[in-house]
Scaffold this motif. Structure first.
Motif, PDB file in Angstrom:
ATOM      1  N   LEU A 159     -18.616 -38.300  43.530  1.00  0.00           N
ATOM      2  CA  LEU A 159     -19.910 -37.947  42.939  1.00  0.00           C
ATOM      3  C   LEU A 159     -20.764 -37.145  43.912  1.00  0.00           C
ATOM      4  O   LEU A 159     -21.468 -36.211  43.520  1.00  0.00           O
ATOM      5  CB  LEU A 159     -20.651 -39.211  42.495  1.00  0.00           C
ATOM      6  CG  LEU A 159     -20.279 -39.778  41.116  1.00  0.00           C
ATOM      7  CD1 LEU A 159     -21.134 -40.990  40.795  1.00  0.00           C
ATOM      8  CD2 LEU A 159     -20.416 -38.723  40.039  1.00  0.00           C
ATOM      9  N   THR A 198     -14.143 -39.080  36.878  1.00  0.00           N
ATOM     10  CA  THR A 198     -14.658 -40.209  36.095  1.00  0.00           C
ATOM     11  C   THR A 198     -13.520 -40.950  35.406  1.00  0.00           C
ATOM     12  O   THR A 198     -13.476 -42.188  35.400  1.00  0.00           O
ATOM     13  CB  THR A 198     -15.678 -39.710  35.046  1.00  0.00           C
ATOM     14  OG1 THR A 198     -16.707 -38.986  35.707  1.00  0.00           O
ATOM     15  CG2 THR A 198     -16.294 -40.880  34.305  1.00  0.00           C
ATOM     16  N   LEU A 220     -15.777 -33.380  37.444  1.00  0.00           N
ATOM     17  CA  LEU A 220     -16.489 -34.612  37.090  1.00  0.00           C
ATOM     18  C   LEU A 220     -15.722 -35.401  36.037  1.00  0.00           C
ATOM     19  O   LEU A 220     -15.630 -36.643  36.113  1.00  0.00           O
ATOM     20  CB  LEU A 220     -17.890 -34.272  36.587  1.00  0.00           C
ATOM     21  CG  LEU A 220     -18.800 -35.466  36.252  1.00  0.00           C
ATOM     22  CD1 LEU A 220     -19.025 -36.327  37.491  1.00  0.00           C
ATOM     23  CD2 LEU A 220     -20.120 -34.978  35.678  1.00  0.00           C
TER      24      LEU A 220
END
Length: 343
Positions: free
Chosen positions: A27, A75, A71
């Motif tokens: 992140l 995730t 991302l």
């Protein structure tokens, strides 16, 4: 652009790249990549020209798409493994998506489509930043994960990048587009040994940056934008022409100049790992790039405009100041090859 805005943008670009090199969390890396992209947007769009606006839009959309892919992959990986560590991402599908996204950020083929158009709409120094500094962040993430990346994807992209970079540059007359295709070709050489020897890839990127920087500084100094303009560089300064000649030959990768070092080490390392077919293809596909650079040196040094050209040349005013930084970098690009045995 006022001083405060310039300092803020410069600090954001430098800090975001530095933090990516030090972080271990996906992140954090994604956030830094986004900050890096957003910081470049006002820099590219600064000329207030429709072409600069178009280049900014293409750059922003491409970088955002790549960041979204990163991302999404990280995730999904965190949901299945409860792990956000960059160096511990071992899931195959996740690493394939991340590798492809980082290749898009670096403008490696087949995701190179945005780079020539963006560089054509930007200024010379902004193009230099895109081709050098902006590659550090994705390259760093690939090096951190070099044990988990897919060798087949990287090798295919490397071979295709070298081919596309050479053939794509043959039809160009604008130097910014030409250097963009040169960057794509060198990105292929960098990607080829990330899995096998990340230190050689880092050395290749360093030498490419040190070679490209004086070229862009001299092009910016002489206001040279097209190939035919290079023929008038001798009227500005014979020293500038000599520096440009030597630097382009080093970028070509011809011995005994320093640019030969990374190609020599890469081909040697790939041969050690029995990747002889890939190494042969890379060496053969680099021939169009060789022709491209030799053509540049010919126009720079052996053509005397306007006697051998029917096109009207742009007027150039003499440049009195002697460029120190390009001279220093060019000297290094000529003399560092004897250090190869210690690499």
């Amino acid at each position: 652009m006022n001083l405060m805005s310039l300092m803020t943008i410069t600090t954001s670009i430098i800090m975001s790249t530095t933090l990516i090199a030090t972080t271990t969390h996906w992140l954090m890396a994604w956030a830094c990549l986004e900050i890096n992209t957003l910081s470049m947007v006002p820099v590219i769009s600064k000329p207030h020209h429709p072409r600069a606006t178009e280049a900014t839009t293409k750059y922003f959309l491409t970088q955002t798409l790549a960041s979204m892919a990163i991302l999404f992959a990280t995730t999904m990986n965190a949901l299945s493994t409860s792990n956000w560590e960059i160096a511990l991402t071992t899931e195959t599908t996740t690493m394939k998506i991340i590798t492809l996204a980082l290749m898009m950020k670096m403008a490696a083929a087949p995701f190179h489509f945005w780079l020539p158009e963006v560089t054509q709409g930007a200024t010379m120094l902004t193009t230099l930043t895109i081709l050098t500094w902006q590659k550090i962040a994705p390259l760093t993430i690939l090096m951190i994960n070099h044990n988990n990346t897919n060798l087949t994807i990287l090798n295919l992209s490397a071979i295709l990048s070298i081919l596309v970079g050479g053939i794509g540059g043959l039809n160009q007359t604008q130097l910014r587009k030409l250097m963009a295709f040169s960057s794509i070709a060198h990105t292929g050489w960098i990607l080829s040994t990330i899995t096998l020897a990340p230190d050689i890839s880092a050395l290749t990127f360093l030498i490419y940056t040190m070679t490209t920087t004086p070229i862009f500084l001299m092009l910016n100094t002489s206001s040279t934008t097209t190939i035919k303009d290079m023929g008038t560089m001798w009227t500005i300064s014979p020293h500038l022409m000599l520096i440009m000649l030597t630097t382009i030959l080093s970028l070509t990768g011809l011995p005994p100049l320093t640019g030969f070092m990374p190609k020599w080490l890469i081909l040697n390392k790939m041969t050690d790992f029995d990747l002889i077919t890939e190494a042969t293809l890379m060496a053969m596909f680099s021939l169009p790039s060789l022709y491209l650079y030799i053509r540049l040196t010919y126009i720079t040094t052996m053509v005397m405009p306007p006697h051998t050209s029917t096109t009207q040349m742009k007027w150039r005013t003499p440049h009195k100041k002697f460029p120190l930084l390009p001279t220093t970098l060019t000297t290094m690009m000529v003399l560092l090859l004897p250090l190869s045995p210690g690499m």
